[in-house]
Design an enzyme around this catalytic site. Structure first.
Site, PDB file in Angstrom:
ATOM      1  N   HIS A   4      16.489  -5.114  -3.381  1.00  0.00           N
ATOM      2  CA  HIS A   4      17.071  -4.592  -4.556  1.00  0.00           C
ATOM      3  C   HIS A   4      17.790  -2.942  -4.376  1.00  0.00           C
ATOM      4  O   HIS A   4      19.214  -2.690  -3.516  1.00  0.00           O
ATOM      5  CB  HIS A   4      17.224  -4.388  -5.802  1.00  0.00           C
ATOM      6  CG  HIS A   4      17.902  -3.793  -6.915  1.00  0.00           C
ATOM      7  ND1 HIS A   4      19.255  -5.122  -7.792  1.00  0.00           N
ATOM      8  CD2 HIS A   4      18.697  -2.391  -7.144  1.00  0.00           C
ATOM      9  CE1 HIS A   4      20.374  -3.881  -8.709  1.00  0.00           C
ATOM     10  NE2 HIS A   4      19.371  -2.502  -8.241  1.00  0.00           N
ATOM     11  N   GLU A   5      16.809  -2.164  -4.409  1.00  0.00           N
ATOM     12  CA  GLU A   5      16.665  -0.564  -3.735  1.00  0.00           C
ATOM     13  C   GLU A   5      17.512  -0.875  -2.282  1.00  0.00           C
ATOM     14  O   GLU A   5      18.839  -0.189  -1.988  1.00  0.00           O
ATOM     15  CB  GLU A   5      16.055   0.131  -3.550  1.00  0.00           C
ATOM     16  CG  GLU A   5      15.784   0.575  -5.722  1.00  0.00           C
ATOM     17  CD  GLU A   5      16.969   0.645  -6.361  1.00  0.00           C
ATOM     18  OE1 GLU A   5      17.721   1.810  -5.614  1.00  0.00           O
ATOM     19  OE2 GLU A   5      16.425   0.352  -7.132  1.00  0.00           O
TER      20      GLU A   5
ATOM     21  N   HIS B  71      20.610  -1.136  -1.790  1.00  0.00           N
ATOM     22  CA  HIS B  71      22.327  -0.331  -2.447  1.00  0.00           C
ATOM     23  C   HIS B  71      22.017   0.834  -1.285  1.00  0.00           C
ATOM     24  O   HIS B  71      22.992   1.918  -0.316  1.00  0.00           O
ATOM     25  CB  HIS B  71      21.573   1.229  -3.128  1.00  0.00           C
ATOM     26  CG  HIS B  71      21.882   0.862  -4.641  1.00  0.00           C
ATOM     27  ND1 HIS B  71      23.289   0.353  -5.327  1.00  0.00           N
ATOM     28  CD2 HIS B  71      20.780   0.571  -5.948  1.00  0.00           C
ATOM     29  CE1 HIS B  71      23.072  -0.524  -6.393  1.00  0.00           C
ATOM     30  NE2 HIS B  71      21.554  -0.488  -6.641  1.00  0.00           N
TER      31      HIS B  71
ATOM     32  N   GLU C 227      25.973  -1.322  -7.391  1.00  0.00           N
ATOM     33  CA  GLU C 227      25.836  -3.147  -7.746  1.00  0.00           C
ATOM     34  C   GLU C 227      26.193  -4.148  -6.995  1.00  0.00           C
ATOM     35  O   GLU C 227      24.976  -5.184  -7.109  1.00  0.00           O
ATOM     36  CB  GLU C 227      25.532  -3.050  -9.218  1.00  0.00           C
ATOM     37  CG  GLU C 227      25.147  -1.867  -9.994  1.00  0.00           C
ATOM     38  CD  GLU C 227      23.651  -1.386 -10.019  1.00  0.00           C
ATOM     39  OE1 GLU C 227      22.861  -2.780 -10.436  1.00  0.00           O
ATOM     40  OE2 GLU C 227      22.731  -0.669  -9.983  1.00  0.00           O
TER      41      GLU C 227
END
Lengths: 501, 501
Positions: free
Chosen positions: A264-265, A268, A294
């Site tokens: 997830h990170e 970004h 997001e």
């Protein structure tokens, strides 16, 4: 002498450098700050924030904004885009009387500490007076911020997701509630509950970290432009496109959390590493909204990280990296266990299918609060009632209920919908990409480069030069449509739960 | 309205916060900065440095300095001490024409890059023109800096070690040269060369790091007020007394370097963690000089880390921490190996007995350069000649000779003597402490707290409130005297080399 674009961008660059500075200070505070450095760090942080706010809202900036608003021909395309963003920021921060804004800052600073105490005491009533003050301040500020929005809550939504409105969100939320209900009913009545016992097997933290490092590298995260550290809560901080850092946490009995958290990170990070260098040192070197940001982390986490094709390719690597721990679990069994869905009381522990319902609850409460249909005192009862209605579970206390998120205590009202919008944008991007690329084959083969390249050229490269609405339309050919999310979830979960006709 | 001490200290606090900010930026650049973040980091660093310099040398500061110099009664004791330090800093940075100072900054920036190239090429002549420019700039600036010093080189010495002069250093250097020669002669003719083969045994880096962490904790370094990271070269950076960070490096076949390096940095850290909180946010929250700062790192490294009594207590722990690696080596054998002395070409690899000779060479060259007795072009030949004369070895090329240190390319001329002064101060402190505490017994028993407490109350707590001269006299009862260093080295090395009458 008339202001020049060159001088305007020089001021914008100073603000950008101070933002970079604050990002570093913030990252370090969460990764390396020793206990006794906290009070000094607070002073430093306050000092640099003050410098940054002064430049963003000061008379020099006002002069530039006034002049270029009256003389748009004096700016080129980049300058025009920058002006749009700094003007919005200026308007947000400038009109409010300084004493009121300072009082508000004090309240949210206090409220976040009280929130910690209230969590320990499992008692919302401790936080209630602070939250009432925060809501009162927001209601006082909304007239300063309002630029033709239909409702007061629209004003707050717009601060995190520019252009987003209740008029757009209400039908989306209704569609999702019904659609998720339908999927969950199908899984419960016609699906096979996956085996999940192996999901809590002990995987050493260092092994987990190495798996995350290898996986995100293959997914395009560039360690020449970032790094991976540990922190209590995972986050990404972009100092600049050459330094977009990610953090992660590891739970020895929860490799799924660690793995998906890291992926997830890295989504970004990938976004920020690939923005057009022309936008360096301007607010264009960012995502156009929280929801769009997001969309890229959730694209990684859900539409890649929970994709059956991805695990067909990755599971062998995962087995090898974890030694003999998973030799008795074959790939289909592993994947099905990975996709087990179950309602949770805690939003951040939710699987992607039930996650939107957590946002629906918060959206409905915030909207009711600002559009005059409820009070802060009534929120806990409403919370319990909606969790029971939408998820079929009720928190035993406020700590696992309305006190679970820090957002409201931090003044972030109108923020929660961006988490959901991120999922919807991601699903729509995934659908559009699938029209142009053999996404499933690429994922199964481990050849992720074309997927990364598509995201880079269609989305990341553009930074904040387009509004979220323009971007989603340009990339996918239509406005935001929750159907793509529902379709993907239906297909994916029905397959994982072996639903047959 | 007349300036107030309160407003003066508010400006000083801003400068202190910016210094804290620069310290964080610098620490991060050496520990966490990804490759592609370097150019952005350069911009940030330049911006914050510029802000800091502007406050240190600006008109507001000038107003305060002028007023309080004329009205010393308007300041209390702390304000008076702060004024002394900021005035010295102001004078150093303010009088030089800005264009000349900028040109000089450019030269040292270029020179440091050329220094890297010259090292690769093993050719001093590449650096020579840059070093000539640096020396010319310094000679141009010295008249602005001069405040009654006897020689030009005294002006440079004073910038790193306030009050230090050639008149003091010349006899000290002569005493040391003769004394070290005598000790080395004794060891060579009447000593037994220690066994050293086990010193290169492979100790895993993680084990080394854990040994360092445990040892420095017992020696009083407080991890609630700091942390330990890895970097190419060990260093300490103090953001504030609650955040005095140290770094270290680890060589699998050189546990001694890693261990002493970590203990050294922890000595710097210990100093900064224990300064009187009254001095927070002022330049008083620092050591009074570079030499005094080194006195505390070298006290740790040499007078504790190479102390026979210390190893009597520590060796069992070291054996346990390194598994079965050293079970065949008993403590006296280990300690003697630890203390083997041998001349090296590289200063940073020198043992404490021969280390001062490296400084003597550099001191004599710098002094000759600034007092008109030599030229930059003549330095390499002088270097080789002095190494042969003092250490009995000659570098095969410039890279292991005159190009080994970055200091001159960075404009740090007059700096090297502080490393030696640190050793001398430390020896004198050790002697004074031994009059009051049973130091050897404490070291042997592992009860380091009284030693740490003595250093804290006599030295660290005072910060930069006293000059180095006043401090050494106050703590030890006499001015700097190299005899204590020579006595300790004589006794210690003769014992390690089992010299008999």
């Amino acid at each position: 002498m008339a202001p020049t674009e060159h001088d305007f961008l020089a001021l914008v660059k100073q603000i950008s450098l101070l933002g970079m500075n604050l990002a570093l200070i913030d990252w370090d505070s969460h990764t390396n700050l020793p206990q006794d450095g906290a009070s000094f760090r607070g002073e430093l942080s306050g000092y640099v924030s003050g410098q940054e706010l002064a430049l963003r809202t000061g008379s020099e900036m006002k002069t530039f904004i006034d002049y270029f608003t009256a003389h748009p021909e004096a700016l080129d395309e980049k300058g025009t885009q920058v002006l749009r963003l700094v003007k919005k920021d200026f308007d947000l921060n400038h009109d409010i009387p300084a004493a009121d804004y300072a009082a508000y800052q004090q309240v949210i600073s206090d409220a976040q500490q009280v929130w910690e105490q209230a969590r320990v005491a499992q008692d919302f009533s401790l936080l209630q007076p602070y939250l009432e003050k925060i809501v009162a301040f927001k209601k006082q500020f909304i007239p300063y911020w309002k630029r033709g929005q239909a409702t007061d809550y629209d004003v707050l939504l717009d601060q995190f997701e520019p252009g987003m409105t209740v008029a757009q969100l209400d039908p989306i939320m209704a569609t999702l509630k019904a659609g998720i209900h339908q999927i969950r009913h199908t899984l419960a009545t016609r699906g096979t509950q996956p085996r999940t016992d192996f999901m809590s097997r002990a995987v050493p933290e260092d092994v987990q970290e190495q798996v995350v490092r290898d996986t995100v590298t293959r997914l395009g995260y560039d360690f020449k432009k970032g790094n991976l550290s540990r922190s209590t809560h995972p986050f990404t901080v972009a100092l600049d496109r050459g330094d977009a850092r990610i953090t992660n946490r590891y739970g020895i009995h929860d490799f799924q959390m660690s793995l998906l958290g890291g992926i997830h990170e890295a989504g970004h990070g990938l976004y920020l590493q690939n923005i057009n260098p022309t936008y360096d040192y301007t607010p264009l070197a960012d995502a156009p909204s929280m929801g769009m940001h997001e969309s890229q982390s959730l694209f990684n986490e859900i539409f890649i990280g929970r994709n059956a094709a991805f695990w067909q390719g990755e599971y062998g690597r995962f087995q090898a990296a974890t030694g003999r721990l998973f030799t008795d679990i074959d790939e289909p069994t592993f994947y099905r266990g990975f996709m087990a869905t179950k309602p949770t009381l805690i939003r951040t522990e939710a699987d992607p299918l039930t996650y939107p319902l957590h946002i629906v609850v918060r959206y409905e409460l915030e909207k009711a609060l600002f559009n005059g249909e409820t009070t802060v005192a009534e929120l806990p009862a409403l919370w319990r009632q909606k969790y029971q209605e939408y998820l079929g579970i009720t928190p035993a206390n406020d700590t696992e209920g309305i006190l679970q998120d820090i957002h409201w205590a931090g003044g972030d009202l109108g923020y929660f919908p961006t988490y959901l919008l991120g999922q919807l944008y991601a699903a729509q991007f995934y659908h559009a990409m699938s029209q142009e690329l053999p996404v499933t084959d690429l994922l199964a083969s481990g050849d992720y480069a074309p997927i990364t390249q598509w995201r880079r050229s269609h989305i990341h490269w553009l930074g904040a030069s387009l509004t979220p609405q323009t971007l989603i339309k340009q990339v996918t050919g239509e406005p935001l449509n929750p159907r793509y999310w529902l379709d993907w979830m239906t297909t994916t979960f029905e397959k994982a739960y072996q639903v047959t006709e």
